[in-house]
Each structure stands twice: as structure tokens, then as C-alpha cells.
Design a protein around this motif. Structure first.
Motif, PDB file in Angstrom:
ATOM      1  N   ASP A   1     -15.068   3.854  29.596  1.00 51.33           N
ATOM      2  CA  ASP A   1     -15.352   4.163  28.200  1.00 51.33           C
ATOM      3  C   ASP A   1     -16.589   5.062  28.095  1.00 51.33           C
ATOM      4  O   ASP A   1     -16.599   6.009  27.304  1.00 51.33           O
ATOM      5  CB  ASP A   1     -15.557   2.875  27.407  1.00 51.33           C
ATOM      6  N   CYS A   2     -17.622   4.789  28.889  1.00 47.55           N
ATOM      7  CA  CYS A   2     -18.809   5.662  28.911  1.00 47.55           C
ATOM      8  C   CYS A   2     -18.424   7.068  29.357  1.00 47.55           C
ATOM      9  O   CYS A   2     -18.914   8.060  28.805  1.00 47.55           O
ATOM     10  CB  CYS A   2     -19.869   5.106  29.849  1.00 47.55           C
ATOM     11  N   TYR A   3     -17.561   7.163  30.339  1.00 45.32           N
ATOM     12  CA  TYR A   3     -17.096   8.462  30.832  1.00 45.32           C
ATOM     13  C   TYR A   3     -16.397   9.243  29.722  1.00 45.32           C
ATOM     14  O   TYR A   3     -16.658  10.427  29.519  1.00 45.32           O
ATOM     15  CB  TYR A   3     -16.169   8.247  32.028  1.00 45.32           C
ATOM     16  N   LEU A   4     -15.525   8.573  28.977  1.00 43.77           N
ATOM     17  CA  LEU A   4     -14.819   9.233  27.880  1.00 43.77           C
ATOM     18  C   LEU A   4     -15.778   9.657  26.768  1.00 43.77           C
ATOM     19  O   LEU A   4     -15.627  10.739  26.191  1.00 43.77           O
ATOM     20  CB  LEU A   4     -13.740   8.317  27.319  1.00 43.77           C
ATOM     21  N   GLN A   5     -16.775   8.842  26.490  1.00 43.29           N
ATOM     22  CA  GLN A   5     -17.759   9.201  25.479  1.00 43.29           C
ATOM     23  C   GLN A   5     -18.565  10.425  25.908  1.00 43.29           C
ATOM     24  O   GLN A   5     -18.898  11.279  25.081  1.00 43.29           O
ATOM     25  CB  GLN A   5     -18.692   8.032  25.206  1.00 43.29           C
ATOM     26  N   ARG A   6     -18.866  10.514  27.199  1.00 45.82           N
ATOM     27  CA  ARG A   6     -19.597  11.684  27.691  1.00 45.82           C
ATOM     28  C   ARG A   6     -18.749  12.946  27.582  1.00 45.82           C
ATOM     29  O   ARG A   6     -19.274  14.024  27.297  1.00 45.82           O
ATOM     30  CB  ARG A   6     -20.033  11.464  29.129  1.00 45.82           C
ATOM     31  N   LEU A   7     -17.458  12.827  27.817  1.00 44.75           N
ATOM     32  CA  LEU A   7     -16.577  13.984  27.650  1.00 44.75           C
ATOM     33  C   LEU A   7     -16.568  14.454  26.203  1.00 44.75           C
ATOM     34  O   LEU A   7     -16.605  15.661  25.930  1.00 44.75           O
ATOM     35  CB  LEU A   7     -15.155  13.641  28.094  1.00 44.75           C
ATOM     36  N   GLU A   8     -16.505  13.511  25.272  1.00 45.66           N
ATOM     37  CA  GLU A   8     -16.524  13.872  23.858  1.00 45.66           C
ATOM     38  C   GLU A   8     -17.874  14.460  23.459  1.00 45.66           C
ATOM     39  O   GLU A   8     -17.945  15.390  22.654  1.00 45.66           O
ATOM     40  CB  GLU A   8     -16.206  12.655  22.999  1.00 45.66           C
ATOM     41  N   LEU A   9     -18.944  13.943  24.018  1.00 46.89           N
ATOM     42  CA  LEU A   9     -20.278  14.457  23.729  1.00 46.89           C
ATOM     43  C   LEU A   9     -20.420  15.893  24.204  1.00 46.89           C
ATOM     44  O   LEU A   9     -21.044  16.716  23.535  1.00 46.89           O
ATOM     45  CB  LEU A   9     -21.318  13.566  24.407  1.00 46.89           C
ATOM     46  N   ALA A  10     -19.819  16.207  25.327  1.00 44.85           N
ATOM     47  CA  ALA A  10     -19.906  17.564  25.877  1.00 44.85           C
ATOM     48  C   ALA A  10     -19.167  18.570  24.997  1.00 44.85           C
ATOM     49  O   ALA A  10     -19.472  19.764  25.049  1.00 44.85           O
ATOM     50  CB  ALA A  10     -19.337  17.593  27.290  1.00 44.85           C
ATOM     51  N   GLU A  11     -18.226  18.117  24.204  1.00 43.31           N
ATOM     52  CA  GLU A  11     -17.438  19.015  23.364  1.00 43.31           C
ATOM     53  C   GLU A  11     -18.053  19.274  21.986  1.00 43.31           C
ATOM     54  O   GLU A  11     -17.528  20.074  21.224  1.00 43.31           O
ATOM     55  CB  GLU A  11     -16.029  18.451  23.187  1.00 43.31           C
ATOM     56  N   LEU A  12     -19.172  18.627  21.677  1.00 39.43           N
ATOM     57  CA  LEU A  12     -19.789  18.817  20.365  1.00 39.43           C
ATOM     58  C   LEU A  12     -20.430  20.191  20.265  1.00 39.43           C
ATOM     59  O   LEU A  12     -20.950  20.733  21.240  1.00 39.43           O
ATOM     60  CB  LEU A  12     -20.854  17.741  20.119  1.00 39.43           C
ATOM     61  N   ASP A  13     -20.396  20.743  19.065  1.00 38.70           N
ATOM     62  CA  ASP A  13     -21.026  22.040  18.798  1.00 38.70           C
ATOM     63  C   ASP A  13     -22.535  21.874  18.662  1.00 38.70           C
ATOM     64  O   ASP A  13     -23.054  20.770  18.508  1.00 38.70           O
ATOM     65  CB  ASP A  13     -20.459  22.643  17.512  1.00 38.70           C
ATOM     66  N   ALA A  14     -23.229  23.019  18.659  1.00 39.33           N
ATOM     67  CA  ALA A  14     -24.692  23.011  18.571  1.00 39.33           C
ATOM     68  C   ALA A  14     -25.164  22.405  17.252  1.00 39.33           C
ATOM     69  O   ALA A  14     -26.133  21.643  17.227  1.00 39.33           O
ATOM     70  CB  ALA A  14     -25.233  24.421  18.745  1.00 39.33           C
ATOM     71  N   TRP A  15     -24.485  22.718  16.162  1.00 40.50           N
ATOM     72  CA  TRP A  15     -24.918  22.173  14.874  1.00 40.50           C
ATOM     73  C   TRP A  15     -24.698  20.676  14.793  1.00 40.50           C
ATOM     74  O   TRP A  15     -25.442  19.958  14.137  1.00 40.50           O
ATOM     75  CB  TRP A  15     -24.236  22.906  13.717  1.00 40.50           C
TER      76      TRP A  15
END
Length: 72
Positions: free
Chosen positions: A35-49
């Protein structure tokens, strides 16, 4: 004359219970790490804003996403 079947069967039952208990704990730990791994993947996809809105710096995100999946 004593029977050895009773104490042995009791020990086997306890061993099975203990194995299941340990296996559930290991499975739970693995799922939390995944679950932490999946959250990190989603975090990496966030835009700068979006990161700015969350109050996170890009360096923090890179550091977090570089961690191995088994680390909390």
C-alpha cells in the motif's frame, strides 16, 4: 501405560495455530508495504501545483519515491 498421542496432537494443534498467526502477521505487513508503494506511485504523478498545495517540495517527493517498497 501412557499414551503419547494426546500430548503430540496438542502440540501439533498449537503449532498450526502459531503458524497461522505468524502467517497472518506477515501477510498483513506485506500488504501494508505494498500500500505504501502504491501511494508513492500516486505521489510521483502529482503536478507541481498539487504538491505546492500540499506543502511538499519536489526534493521531498523524489526522496520518498526513491525508497524501496519494503521501507515504511
Amino acid at each position: 501405560m501412557t499414551s503419547l498421542s494426546h500430548p503430540v496432537s496438542a502440540d501439533v494443534g498449537y503449532a498450526r495455530f502459531r503458524f497461522r498467526w505468524v502467517a497472518r502477521g506477515q501477510w498483513s505487513l506485506l500488504m501494508r508495504r505494498y500500500d505504501c508503494y502504491l501511494q508513492r506511485l500516486e505521489l510521483a504523478e502529482l503536478d507541481a501545483w498539487q504538491l505546492e498545495d500540499l506543502g511538499l517540495a519536489p526534493e521531498d517527493i523524489r526522496r520518498e519515491c526513491a525508497k524501496f517498497f519494503w521501507l515504511p
